[in-house]
Design a protein around this motif. Structure first.
Motif, mmCIF file in Angstrom:
data_model
loop_
_atom_site.group_PDB
_atom_site.id
_atom_site.type_symbol
_atom_site.label_atom_id
_atom_site.label_comp_id
_atom_site.label_asym_id
_atom_site.label_seq_id
_atom_site.Cartn_x
_atom_site.Cartn_y
_atom_site.Cartn_z
ATOM 1 N N VAL A 146 0.867 -1.173 0.000
ATOM 2 C CA VAL A 146 0.000 0.000 0.000
ATOM 3 C C VAL A 146 0.909 1.230 0.000
ATOM 4 N N THR A 147 0.647 2.152 -0.904
ATOM 5 C CA THR A 147 1.489 3.351 -0.955
ATOM 6 C C THR A 147 0.662 4.583 -0.596
ATOM 7 N N GLN A 148 1.284 5.484 0.124
ATOM 8 C CA GLN A 148 0.603 6.711 0.542
ATOM 9 C C GLN A 148 1.445 7.932 0.158
ATOM 10 N N THR A 149 0.739 8.956 -0.302
ATOM 11 C CA THR A 149 1.411 10.220 -0.607
ATOM 12 C C THR A 149 0.563 11.387 -0.106
ATOM 13 N N PRO A 150 1.192 12.487 0.315
ATOM 14 C CA PRO A 150 2.634 12.620 0.543
ATOM 15 C C PRO A 150 3.035 11.939 1.850
ATOM 16 N N SER A 151 4.319 11.887 2.131
ATOM 17 C CA SER A 151 4.748 11.304 3.405
ATOM 18 C C SER A 151 4.559 12.314 4.534
#
Lengths: 111, 113
Positions: free
Chosen positions: B4-9
């Motif tokens: 799972v990728t999230q943006t921004p950090s």
């Protein structure tokens, strides 16, 4: 209401010593419990779940319904075990899983 | 292994501004979630989403919050008018089924000034 309690915010042990991270829960029903781990600068990831009854990275956890506990244990701690550990209780009230987390225990393994 | 990728950090915003936190769940997963963790506190459930609608939301998830799956891959959390107390780490998660463990993203740290 469902509740998960991890009484220790911080736990420090020496490498090679046994480790026990405590978790107590409150749940009316037959619970399934998880332990999640978060290593430094990494994401929360599942360590183990009660239902699978397996040992992951040397860790085990036994569900004790009488004591409403799900303590995480490892006989010989290693430095790479240093991390944040969360006990979690999943519920499925509306068909999608909802996790209730404990406050977490930061485990530090000293060399 | 898919993640799972999230943006921004990290997102810094002023009080009263709208923010959108973005997540790309694992592609074959059907259930999507947002959790948040205020500094020093527990990870708390915000909302679950299945079949293009909210399946459950917590008391925290009031009218200032909304979620959307605008296309086949993204899952967003919008906070309409941020407050100081919205400052937290926001985690997106997904799972293939209700009895499968959640897969979490790395989180977005939201700072409201």
């Amino acid at each position: 209401a469902q509740r998960v309690t991890q009484p220790e915010k911080l736990l420090s042990v020496f490498k090679g010593a046994p480790v026990e991270l405590k978790c107590n829960y409150s749940y009316s029903g037959s619970p399934e419990l998880f332990w999640y781990v978060q290593y430094s600068r990494q994401r929360l990831q599942l360590l183990l779940r009660h239902i699978s009854r397996e040992s992951i990275k040397g860790f085990t956890a036994d569900l004790n319904k009488g004591e409403t506990s799900f303590h995480l244990k490892k006989p010989f701690a290693q430095e790479e075990d240093s991390a944040m550990y969360y006990c979690a209780l999943p519920t499925i009230p509306q068909g999608a899983q909802k996790l209730v987390f404990g406050q977490g225990t930061r485990l530090t393994i000293n060399p | 292994e898919p993640e799972v990728t999230q943006t921004p950090s990290h997102q810094v915003t002023q009080m009263g501004q709208e923010v959108i936190l973005r997540c790309v769940p694992i592609s074959n997963h059907l259930y999507f979630y947002w959790y948040r963790q205020i500094l020093g506190q527990k990870v708390e459930f915000l909302v679950s989403f299945y079949n293009n609608e909210i399946s459950e939301k917590s008391e925290i998830f009031d009218d200032q919050f909304s979620v959307e799956r605008p296309d086949g891959s993204n899952f967003t959390l919008k906070i309409r008018s941020t407050k100081l107390e919205d400052s937290a780490m926001y985690f997106c998660a997904s799972s293939p089924g209700t009895d499968s463990p959640l897969h979490f993203g790395n989180g977005t740290r939201l700072t409201v000034t």
